[in-house]
Scaffold this motif. Structure first.
Motif, PDB file in Angstrom:
ATOM      1  N   ASN A 275       6.537  13.278 -10.639  1.00  0.00           N
ATOM      2  CA  ASN A 275       7.578  13.964  -9.875  1.00  0.00           C
ATOM      3  C   ASN A 275       7.302  13.866  -8.366  1.00  0.00           C
ATOM      4  O   ASN A 275       8.212  13.588  -7.573  1.00  0.00           O
ATOM      5  CB  ASN A 275       7.644  15.426 -10.303  1.00  0.00           C
ATOM      6  N   GLU A 276       6.057  14.070  -7.972  1.00  0.00           N
ATOM      7  CA  GLU A 276       5.698  13.978  -6.549  1.00  0.00           C
ATOM      8  C   GLU A 276       5.877  12.548  -6.041  1.00  0.00           C
ATOM      9  O   GLU A 276       6.284  12.327  -4.893  1.00  0.00           O
ATOM     10  CB  GLU A 276       4.260  14.447  -6.345  1.00  0.00           C
ATOM     11  N   ALA A 277       5.539  11.569  -6.874  1.00  0.00           N
ATOM     12  CA  ALA A 277       5.704  10.163  -6.469  1.00  0.00           C
ATOM     13  C   ALA A 277       7.181   9.849  -6.216  1.00  0.00           C
ATOM     14  O   ALA A 277       7.527   9.165  -5.239  1.00  0.00           O
ATOM     15  CB  ALA A 277       5.135   9.243  -7.554  1.00  0.00           C
ATOM     16  N   LYS A 278       8.065  10.351  -7.084  1.00  0.00           N
ATOM     17  CA  LYS A 278       9.505  10.105  -6.906  1.00  0.00           C
ATOM     18  C   LYS A 278      10.009  10.723  -5.610  1.00  0.00           C
ATOM     19  O   LYS A 278      10.822  10.123  -4.899  1.00  0.00           O
ATOM     20  CB  LYS A 278      10.273  10.649  -8.107  1.00  0.00           C
ATOM     21  N   HIS A 279       9.552  11.927  -5.289  1.00  0.00           N
ATOM     22  CA  HIS A 279       9.972  12.589  -4.053  1.00  0.00           C
ATOM     23  C   HIS A 279       9.568  11.780  -2.827  1.00  0.00           C
ATOM     24  O   HIS A 279      10.278  11.779  -1.814  1.00  0.00           O
ATOM     25  CB  HIS A 279       9.363  13.989  -3.968  1.00  0.00           C
ATOM     26  N   ARG A 280       8.424  11.094  -2.931  1.00  0.00           N
ATOM     27  CA  ARG A 280       7.916  10.337  -1.786  1.00  0.00           C
ATOM     28  C   ARG A 280       8.354   8.868  -1.799  1.00  0.00           C
ATOM     29  O   ARG A 280       8.066   8.132  -0.864  1.00  0.00           O
ATOM     30  CB  ARG A 280       6.387  10.420  -1.754  1.00  0.00           C
TER      31      ARG A 280
ATOM     32  N   PRO B 294       0.828  -1.205   0.000  1.00  0.00           N
ATOM     33  CA  PRO B 294       0.000   0.000   0.000  1.00  0.00           C
ATOM     34  C   PRO B 294       0.862   1.255   0.000  1.00  0.00           C
ATOM     35  O   PRO B 294       1.923   1.303   0.613  1.00  0.00           O
ATOM     36  CB  PRO B 294      -0.799  -0.129   1.291  1.00  0.00           C
ATOM     37  N   GLY B 295       0.396   2.257  -0.667  1.00  0.00           N
ATOM     38  CA  GLY B 295       1.113   3.515  -0.739  1.00  0.00           C
ATOM     39  C   GLY B 295       1.330   3.923  -2.167  1.00  0.00           C
ATOM     40  O   GLY B 295       1.895   3.165  -2.954  1.00  0.00           O
ATOM     41  N   CYS B 296       0.856   5.121  -2.534  1.00  0.00           N
ATOM     42  CA  CYS B 296       1.050   5.608  -3.897  1.00  0.00           C
ATOM     43  C   CYS B 296       0.759   7.097  -3.931  1.00  0.00           C
ATOM     44  O   CYS B 296       0.181   7.667  -3.006  1.00  0.00           O
ATOM     45  CB  CYS B 296       0.139   4.866  -4.875  1.00  0.00           C
ATOM     46  N   ALA B 297       1.184   7.729  -5.009  1.00  0.00           N
ATOM     47  CA  ALA B 297       0.765   9.080  -5.357  1.00  0.00           C
ATOM     48  C   ALA B 297      -0.285   8.919  -6.446  1.00  0.00           C
ATOM     49  O   ALA B 297      -0.032   8.276  -7.468  1.00  0.00           O
ATOM     50  CB  ALA B 297       1.946   9.908  -5.844  1.00  0.00           C
ATOM     51  N   LEU B 298      -1.459   9.487  -6.222  1.00  0.00           N
ATOM     52  CA  LEU B 298      -2.628   9.155  -7.042  1.00  0.00           C
ATOM     53  C   LEU B 298      -3.245  10.384  -7.691  1.00  0.00           C
ATOM     54  O   LEU B 298      -3.302  11.458  -7.099  1.00  0.00           O
ATOM     55  CB  LEU B 298      -3.679   8.489  -6.150  1.00  0.00           C
ATOM     56  N   THR B 299      -3.715  10.200  -8.929  1.00  0.00           N
ATOM     57  CA  THR B 299      -4.629  11.154  -9.536  1.00  0.00           C
ATOM     58  C   THR B 299      -5.839  10.397 -10.050  1.00  0.00           C
ATOM     59  O   THR B 299      -5.748   9.196 -10.349  1.00  0.00           O
ATOM     60  CB  THR B 299      -3.967  11.970 -10.664  1.00  0.00           C
ATOM     61  N   ILE B 300      -6.967  11.082 -10.140  1.00  0.00           N
ATOM     62  CA  ILE B 300      -8.246  10.434 -10.442  1.00  0.00           C
ATOM     63  C   ILE B 300      -8.916  11.171 -11.595  1.00  0.00           C
ATOM     64  O   ILE B 300      -8.985  12.406 -11.594  1.00  0.00           O
ATOM     65  CB  ILE B 300      -9.180  10.463  -9.211  1.00  0.00           C
ATOM     66  N   GLY B 301      -9.407  10.427 -12.573  1.00  0.00           N
ATOM     67  CA  GLY B 301     -10.144  11.058 -13.656  1.00  0.00           C
ATOM     68  C   GLY B 301     -10.445  10.093 -14.775  1.00  0.00           C
ATOM     69  O   GLY B 301     -10.016   8.935 -14.766  1.00  0.00           O
TER      70      GLY B 301
END
Length: 356
Positions: free
Chosen positions: A46-51, A21-28
């Motif tokens: 980019n945000e996912a890589k930072h995290r 579990p754990g991700c950077a997510l966008t929805i659409g």
């Protein structure tokens, strides 16, 4: 890119082999994956890589408006579809997305309250660390959830929430609606500008009625006539329709020029083997002899090809009989050749100017 179809089985315990579990997510819906979507995906990645977590897109099939159009028996409510699910997933992969969740939009999802969507889907099933949405994002039953609700939930549940404003090109907002309008108008240059690439459709080549061979029989000396590569467009309401000059990828080292019909084929009878479904039927202007040695029996059935629709010649026409249809297709081929000749000349002039 990993594709996850549905999430209900992950609400309590991820299955063996699933990503932690754990991700950077966008929805659409991401219909078309246009330049606005691409800008959002670049920020997400980019945000996912930072995290240190995977980037993830959540999308829906069918489109929510398709679902409600069917429920209310109002087909006009359904949007024209820019891309098939196959092409949407391929573009998301090309953009560098790590995972895509395809949620079936059904009664269960349509009736889910916003807070339940956050708790069950975003937190329990996905363990989101970051959520990026568009400026018009709504979610949950009756579209009751909005950015403020999502942001408040993120603050209390421990995930970041961000909102991206509209993306503009030359002062025009890039949206799926704008792409649909350009496709409906047959303005393929504008479509390419909004998408950042030529509009294309891909899929497996399927059998048709073999009408091209009948046309050959009606034209002495015509060789194979107007044999076509047929792709099914899975949605009943494509955003584009008509006759196009096209480029075909996937059959050889170089793309092939062709002319294609996207639509319901008004000159055919109801006994069409494809049952009245929307087809993209492509006739290659030149069929290289070496392809016959690469394809079993010289046929492309079952091969995955991608067809770029570069220039619209005209809307679909209904012809009275095979002779009229043959003349119509021959003229379309001539017009497509003229388009490619003009394109080649334009490219040559530009190359010459660049060298000076």
């Amino acid at each position: 890119m990993k594709i996850i179809r549905g999430l209900w089985n992950r609400l309590h315990q991820p299955a063996a082999g699933e990503d932690a579990p754990g991700c950077a997510l966008t929805i659409g819906n991401f219909d078309g994956v246009h330049r606005g979507h691409q800008a959002m995906l670049a920020l997400l990645i980019n945000e996912a890589k930072h995290r240190g977590v995977p980037s993830c897109v959540m999308t829906f099939e069918p489109h929510p408006r398709d679902y409600f159009a069917a429920v209310h028996h109002k087909p006009d409510l359904a949007p024209a579809r820019i891309a098939t699910l196959r092409d949407k997933l391929e573009e998301l992969r090309r953009c560098g997305v790590d995972q895509c969740v395809v949620l079936p939009f059904n009664a269960r999802l349509a009736s889910q309250q916003p807070q339940a969507f956050i708790q069950d889907i975003l937190v329990k099933a996905l363990g989101v660390k970051y959520v990026l949405v568009g400026d018009d994002f709504r979610f949950g039953s009756q579209r009751a959830g909005d950015y403020a609700m999502l942001d408040a939930a993120g603050s209390s549940l421990g995930f970041d929430v961000a909102r991206m404003q509209s993306y503009e090109v030359h002062g025009t907002r890039v949206s799926s609606s704008a792409v649909r309008e350009a496709l409906a108008a047959g303005d393929m240059e504008r479509v390419a500008a909004l998408l950042g690439r030529p509009f294309s459709i891909s899929g497996h080549v399927v059998h048709g009625r073999k009408l091209g061979r009948q046309l050959a029989e009606s034209r002495p000396g015509a060789g194979d006539g107007f044999r076509t590569l047929n792709l099914r467009f899975s949605h009943w309401k494509p955003a584009a329709s008509g006759i196009f000059a096209v480029r075909v990828h996937g059959l050889g080292d170089d793309p092939l020029h062709g002319v294609a019909n996207l639509g319901v084929r008004p000159s055919l009878d109801p006994d069409d083997v494809n049952g009245g479904r929307v087809l993209l039927e492509t006739h290659c202007l030149d069929w290289p002899a070496e392809l016959a040695t690469r394809l079993p029996g010289g046929e492309a059935y079952g091969k995955i090809i991608r067809v770029e629709l570069l220039h619209k010649l005209h809307d679909e026409l209904k012809y009275d009989g095979l002779d009229a249809l043959t003349r119509g297709i021959a003229k379309d081929c001539d017009d497509a050749r003229a388009f490619f000749a003009s394109l080649h000349a334009q490219t040559h002039r530009q190359t010459t100017r660049d060298r000076i």
